[in-house]
Design a protein around this motif. Structure first.
Motif, PDB file in Angstrom:
ATOM      1  N   UNK A   1      -4.620 -15.698  -3.185  1.00 50.64           N
ATOM      2  CA  UNK A   1      -5.944 -15.842  -2.581  1.00 50.64           C
ATOM      3  C   UNK A   1      -5.863 -16.631  -1.282  1.00 50.64           C
ATOM      4  N   UNK A   2      -5.100 -17.715  -1.274  1.00 51.20           N
ATOM      5  CA  UNK A   2      -4.943 -18.510  -0.051  1.00 51.20           C
ATOM      6  C   UNK A   2      -4.243 -17.712   1.039  1.00 51.20           C
ATOM      7  N   UNK A   3      -3.235 -16.922   0.644  1.00 57.12           N
ATOM      8  CA  UNK A   3      -2.505 -16.115   1.628  1.00 57.12           C
ATOM      9  C   UNK A   3      -3.434 -15.099   2.283  1.00 57.12           C
ATOM     10  N   UNK A   4      -4.288 -14.458   1.480  1.00 57.48           N
ATOM     11  CA  UNK A   4      -5.236 -13.481   2.026  1.00 57.48           C
ATOM     12  C   UNK A   4      -6.134 -14.140   3.068  1.00 57.48           C
ATOM     13  N   UNK A   5      -6.702 -15.301   2.729  1.00 54.08           N
ATOM     14  CA  UNK A   5      -7.617 -15.979   3.649  1.00 54.08           C
ATOM     15  C   UNK A   5      -6.912 -16.361   4.945  1.00 54.08           C
ATOM     16  N   UNK A   6      -5.698 -16.892   4.824  1.00 49.35           N
ATOM     17  CA  UNK A   6      -4.974 -17.361   6.009  1.00 49.35           C
ATOM     18  C   UNK A   6      -4.487 -16.203   6.866  1.00 49.35           C
ATOM     19  N   UNK A   7      -3.848 -15.237   6.228  1.00 55.32           N
ATOM     20  CA  UNK A   7      -3.235 -14.127   6.958  1.00 55.32           C
ATOM     21  C   UNK A   7      -4.274 -13.313   7.719  1.00 55.32           C
ATOM     22  N   UNK A   8      -5.401 -13.011   7.064  1.00 57.63           N
ATOM     23  CA  UNK A   8      -6.411 -12.179   7.721  1.00 57.63           C
ATOM     24  C   UNK A   8      -7.130 -12.918   8.843  1.00 57.63           C
ATOM     25  N   UNK A   9      -7.219 -14.240   8.730  1.00 57.67           N
ATOM     26  CA  UNK A   9      -7.929 -15.026   9.752  1.00 57.67           C
ATOM     27  C   UNK A   9      -7.041 -15.382  10.940  1.00 57.67           C
ATOM     28  N   UNK A  10      -5.732 -15.263  10.763  1.00 61.46           N
ATOM     29  CA  UNK A  10      -4.795 -15.717  11.803  1.00 61.46           C
ATOM     30  C   UNK A  10      -5.063 -15.103  13.178  1.00 61.46           C
TER      31      UNK A  10
ATOM     32  N   UNK B   1     -11.767 -13.338  -2.363  1.00 55.41           N
ATOM     33  CA  UNK B   1     -12.551 -13.955  -1.298  1.00 55.41           C
ATOM     34  C   UNK B   1     -11.937 -13.532   0.028  1.00 55.41           C
ATOM     35  N   UNK B   2     -12.779 -12.921   0.921  1.00 62.61           N
ATOM     36  CA  UNK B   2     -12.225 -12.385   2.163  1.00 62.61           C
ATOM     37  C   UNK B   2     -13.178 -12.591   3.328  1.00 62.61           C
ATOM     38  N   UNK B   3     -12.612 -12.361   4.531  1.00 62.88           N
ATOM     39  CA  UNK B   3     -13.350 -12.481   5.784  1.00 62.88           C
ATOM     40  C   UNK B   3     -13.706 -11.107   6.320  1.00 62.88           C
ATOM     41  N   UNK B   4     -14.851 -11.047   7.000  1.00 56.15           N
ATOM     42  CA  UNK B   4     -15.256  -9.897   7.812  1.00 56.15           C
ATOM     43  C   UNK B   4     -15.600 -10.405   9.205  1.00 56.15           C
ATOM     44  N   UNK B   5     -15.529  -9.558  10.217  1.00 57.91           N
ATOM     45  CA  UNK B   5     -15.972  -9.997  11.533  1.00 57.91           C
ATOM     46  C   UNK B   5     -17.499  -9.913  11.595  1.00 57.91           C
ATOM     47  N   UNK B   6     -18.067 -10.357  12.711  1.00 54.68           N
ATOM     48  CA  UNK B   6     -19.526 -10.443  12.826  1.00 54.68           C
ATOM     49  C   UNK B   6     -20.199  -9.075  12.841  1.00 54.68           C
ATOM     50  N   UNK B   7     -19.421  -8.016  13.021  1.00 49.96           N
ATOM     51  CA  UNK B   7     -19.969  -6.666  12.987  1.00 49.96           C
ATOM     52  C   UNK B   7     -19.798  -6.004  11.625  1.00 49.96           C
ATOM     53  N   UNK B   8     -19.242  -6.755  10.669  1.00 45.60           N
ATOM     54  CA  UNK B   8     -19.117  -6.231   9.321  1.00 45.60           C
ATOM     55  C   UNK B   8     -17.812  -5.525   9.019  1.00 45.60           C
ATOM     56  N   UNK B   9     -16.809  -5.663   9.901  1.00 42.39           N
ATOM     57  CA  UNK B   9     -15.509  -5.035   9.666  1.00 42.39           C
ATOM     58  C   UNK B   9     -14.597  -5.996   8.912  1.00 42.39           C
ATOM     59  N   UNK B  10     -13.979  -5.514   7.841  1.00 41.49           N
ATOM     60  CA  UNK B  10     -13.072  -6.333   7.057  1.00 41.49           C
ATOM     61  C   UNK B  10     -11.887  -6.777   7.904  1.00 41.49           C
ATOM     62  N   UNK B  11     -11.562  -8.075   7.873  1.00 38.00           N
ATOM     63  CA  UNK B  11     -10.378  -8.575   8.566  1.00 38.00           C
ATOM     64  C   UNK B  11      -9.160  -8.304   7.691  1.00 38.00           C
ATOM     65  N   UNK B  12      -8.204  -7.582   8.221  1.00 32.95           N
ATOM     66  CA  UNK B  12      -7.065  -7.107   7.444  1.00 32.95           C
ATOM     67  C   UNK B  12      -5.951  -8.135   7.386  1.00 32.95           C
ATOM     68  N   UNK B  13      -5.239  -8.134   6.275  1.00 33.93           N
ATOM     69  CA  UNK B  13      -4.030  -8.945   6.167  1.00 33.93           C
ATOM     70  C   UNK B  13      -2.881  -8.171   6.800  1.00 33.93           C
ATOM     71  N   UNK B  14      -1.732  -8.814   6.928  1.00 41.15           N
ATOM     72  CA  UNK B  14      -0.611  -8.227   7.654  1.00 41.15           C
ATOM     73  C   UNK B  14      -0.181  -6.879   7.134  1.00 41.15           C
ATOM     74  N   UNK B  15      -0.035  -6.734   5.808  1.00 39.73           N
ATOM     75  CA  UNK B  15       0.423  -5.456   5.266  1.00 39.73           C
ATOM     76  C   UNK B  15      -0.622  -4.370   5.449  1.00 39.73           C
TER      77      UNK B  15
END
Length: 272
Positions: free
Chosen positions: A36-45, A210-224
């Protein structure tokens, strides 16, 4: 003499991250916390790299935030499951932080997230510290610490079993429960992102995450996921190029057949 009494008598040295315990001896609560922590960090990087081209930010995962001196020292720290601090150097005097020490850093985290395996009572606890001179019989409440001592602008409690997250925003020196937006997520304007729940597979586990989206509603992707999207994009581009090449060949063959037919009729194709 206790640490607290020594501190009262002679404030000549405040310990830094190299002198304070980096663990309180507790276990990670479950196997979902690390991915879960990796998802939050990787996608927000990528967002953080755009916001901080100089690299001045830090993300902590189960790292202690020291907010006061106590005896034992660990009682003066909270260790959020995930937090982000803007505008701080990656290293301190060339060393990786062992903990985040507020009296040496001064910058509070912008957002703290706790992953709850139980009923969330500990994460919602507003118990204040004892009055001066009173014995500290009960641990200071986690919510009180984030709200009144560290003063974190955004505090999130993710109840894993319920697949639910609630967010608090510091307003007028007190946390106010945030409402979700029309997409069912919590905006964090300083980052230009939204926080919410996503159901899907990661680390061979299909779970709510638990994940991030940008302000337009697009999911922020992790590296893979970014790599997979890039492969699909490259494959689509290659397929498009093959289709264009095939169309060009078909056009040439039609033109060649027409030219041959015109020549059979005694007509010069170049004059048509």
């Amino acid at each position: 003499m206790t640490i607290a009494k020594s501190f009262e008598l002679e404030v000549t040295h405040l310990p830094d991250h190299t002198e304070l315990p980096e663990s309180d001896g507790t276990f990670v609560k479950n196997f979902q916390e690390l991915p879960q922590s990796i998802i939050l960090t990787d996608s927000l990087r990528p967002i953080l790299q755009r916001l901080h081209p100089d690299g001045r930010y830090r993300i902590g995962q189960d790292c202690g935030i020291y907010w006061r001196l106590t005896d034992p020292l660990e009682r003066g720290a909270e260790a959020p499951d995930w937090f982000y601090v803007p505008n701080v150097p990656p290293l301190l005097n060339g060393e990786v932080r062992r903990s985040y020490v507020l009296w040496k850093e001064y910058v509070a985290p912008l957002i703290v997230l706790e992953f709850v395996s139980g009923n969330g009572a500990e994460e919602r606890d507003r118990t204040p510290p004892p009055e001066p001179g009173q014995a500290e019989e009960q641990k200071v409440g986690k919510l009180w610490v984030y709200e009144q001592a560290i003063r974190v602008p955004y505090y999130g409690i993710y109840e894993v079993k319920k697949a639910a997250v609630e967010m608090y925003h510091l307003e007028d020196n007190r946390y106010q429960r945030m409402n979700v937006n029309e997409r069912g997520r919590y905006p964090i304007p300083q980052l230009g992102v939204e926080l919410g729940i996503w159901q899907g597979e990661y680390d061979e586990m299909n779970l709510p995450w638990l994940r991030w989206w940008d302000s337009e509603g697009n999911l922020l992707l992790i590296g893979e996921e970014r790599a997979r999207e890039e492969r699909l994009r490259a494959e689509r581009e290659h397929l498009r190029a093959d289709e264009e090449h095939l169309r060009a060949q078909e056009e040439k063959q039609r033109a060649d057949r027409l030219a041959a037919k015109l020549r059979e009729m005694g007509i010069n194709p170049d004059e048509v």
